[in-house]
Design a protein around this motif. Sequence first.
Motif, short mmCIF file in Angstrom:
data_model
loop_
_atom_site.label_atom_id
_atom_site.label_comp_id
_atom_site.label_asym_id
_atom_site.label_seq_id
_atom_site.Cartn_x
_atom_site.Cartn_y
_atom_site.Cartn_z
N PHE A 1 0.81 -1.22 0.00
CA PHE A 1 0.00 0.00 0.00
C PHE A 1 0.85 1.27 0.00
CE2 PHE A 1 -3.34 -2.98 1.00
CZ PHE A 1 -4.40 -2.48 0.26
N GLU B 1 2.12 3.70 -4.53
CA GLU B 1 0.92 4.47 -4.90
C GLU B 1 0.10 3.80 -5.99
OE1 GLU B 1 2.01 8.33 -6.31
OE2 GLU B 1 0.00 8.71 -7.10
N PHE C 1 -0.16 0.56 -6.68
CA PHE C 1 -0.91 -0.56 -6.12
C PHE C 1 -2.09 -0.06 -5.29
CE2 PHE C 1 -1.91 -3.29 -2.52
CZ PHE C 1 -2.46 -4.35 -3.22
N SER C 2 -1.85 0.98 -4.52
CA SER C 2 -2.89 1.52 -3.65
C SER C 2 -4.09 2.01 -4.48
CB SER C 2 -2.31 2.64 -2.79
OG SER C 2 -3.18 2.94 -1.74
N ASN C 3 -3.79 2.70 -5.58
CA ASN C 3 -4.86 3.12 -6.49
C ASN C 3 -5.60 1.93 -7.08
OD1 ASN C 3 -4.53 5.96 -6.36
ND2 ASN C 3 -2.77 5.84 -7.74
N PHE C 4 -4.81 0.92 -7.49
CA PHE C 4 -5.40 -0.29 -8.05
C PHE C 4 -6.35 -0.94 -7.04
CE2 PHE C 4 -5.02 -4.99 -8.17
CZ PHE C 4 -5.74 -5.21 -9.32
N ALA C 5 -5.90 -1.04 -5.78
CA ALA C 5 -6.71 -1.66 -4.73
C ALA C 5 -8.02 -0.89 -4.55
CB ALA C 5 -5.94 -1.70 -3.41
N PHE C 6 -7.92 0.45 -4.56
CA PHE C 6 -9.13 1.27 -4.40
C PHE C 6 -10.14 1.00 -5.52
CE2 PHE C 6 -11.58 5.07 -5.42
CZ PHE C 6 -12.20 5.32 -4.20
N CYS D 1 -11.79 -2.44 -5.36
CA CYS D 1 -12.90 -2.45 -4.39
C CYS D 1 -14.15 -1.82 -4.99
CB CYS D 1 -12.51 -1.71 -3.11
SG CYS D 1 -11.30 -2.60 -2.12
N VAL D 2 -13.98 -0.71 -5.70
CA VAL D 2 -15.13 -0.02 -6.32
C VAL D 2 -15.86 -0.95 -7.29
CG1 VAL D 2 -15.79 1.84 -7.91
CG2 VAL D 2 -14.20 2.31 -6.02
N LEU E 1 -15.71 -4.24 -7.47
CA LEU E 1 -16.26 -5.40 -6.78
C LEU E 1 -17.55 -5.03 -6.05
CD1 LEU E 1 -13.10 -7.19 -5.28
CD2 LEU E 1 -14.54 -7.98 -7.18
#
Lengths: 151, 151, 151
Positions: free
Chosen positions: A7, A10, A12-17, A20-21, A23
């Motif tokens: 995380f 940056e 990866f963190s954007n990708f994770a966000f 989630c959206v 999903l």
Amino acid sequence: MAGELNFSNEIFSNFAFYTCVVLLKLLFLGLLTTVKRITKGVFANPEDCKRFGDPDKLKPIFNDAGVERVRRNHLNDLENIPAFIFAGLLYVLTGPDPSTALWHFRVFAAARILHTLVYQLELQPWRAIMHVVCLTVTMSMLVQVLMVAKY
Amino acid sequence: MAGELNFSNEIFSNFAFYTCVVLLKLLFLGLLTTVKRITKGVFANPEDCKRFGDPDKLKPIFNDAGVERVRRNHLNDLENIPAFIFAGLLYVLTGPDPSTALWHFRVFAAARILHTLVYQLELQPWRAIMHVVCLTVTMSMLVQVLMVAKY
Amino acid sequence: MAGELNFSNEIFSNFAFYTCVVLLKLLFLGLLTTVKRITKGVFANPEDCKRFGDPDKLKPIFNDAGVERVRRNHLNDLENIPAFIFAGLLYVLTGPDPSTALWHFRVFAAARILHTLVYQLELQPWRAIMHVVCLTVTMSMLVQVLMVAKY
């Protein structure tokens, strides 16, 4: 730190966000199916009719236009969202330009949400356009992964 | 070591174990469909009827209640299991409390296996309850990822 | 470097390559559905009929044999390809023998492409054989992950 699944990276963190959206959007369609089934009394299983339905309509119904539209929308998500997330995960690991990567994720998430909206509002050619936008983003990431990966 | 995708990270190792369990459950439904199709002689493709079916019943059948029930169950898995695994992978990377994480994975896997069981045994409201339990676990992990991820 | 999700890890790089291959194959079936729908004038939504169809055939059609065959093929991919990718990702992290790993990925990708080919050419028992080959590869990776993972 580039290309790491962390995380503090940056990209990866954007990708994770955005993962989630999309999903949450996918799971929302499952809830919408349930809401439509209960409000319309349209169920696919006899035990659902008995438990949640009108006692006068105890037979499964498989051709309700509203319920089938949500189900087709949901299946279309299953055909496209996991492919985006897998491609995105590999793409993050190639260490792309942060701003380019962010726009890939943003455009996909926005187009996928709009796709659901115009699907339910029965708007063509907007649904086709949103579908092509999503496909283009996923394809772009796949091509960039293929350029880095060994075969 | 916290938040790393490495089998020496206990949280990841637990996640990997329960991911395998739910994937095996998913693949099991594919096998169950095949078994039901062959024992009942109910196929969706003409070439399957010719190869595996009774020579007297050579037409595809699309409305067998038993086969369609397994197929709906399978589709429901596709709507929920990949979302759980994606959410779980990101959640592991947030470095959660090991015990809390383990219970997320355990509860999802147990509820998903019971969901299949009560789906095939036609038991409501148990199927609805198991579905809500699975959704709650996935949502909980997604919310925790969103709290860590940058947008 | 063994077991890391990094393109300098040869096993991961091979995995990424074959993941892209099977994802492209999955997305290809979506395009094939669209092509078949437009050339045959067979649509599932009234707004698609109006926008893309023949003005004389304005009703949705749900039982066209050619379109339904592609759709069943597509669903079969959704039942098997994400499971392969999830299993493969965990398997890469167990640090397997590079050559064994490469053959797992190669065999799955080849069998999955041939599966689509023989599905569309209506060839049995070849489709069943390709399906079993794919399942065997995924199962093999899952068992190897389970042998390493803690529960």
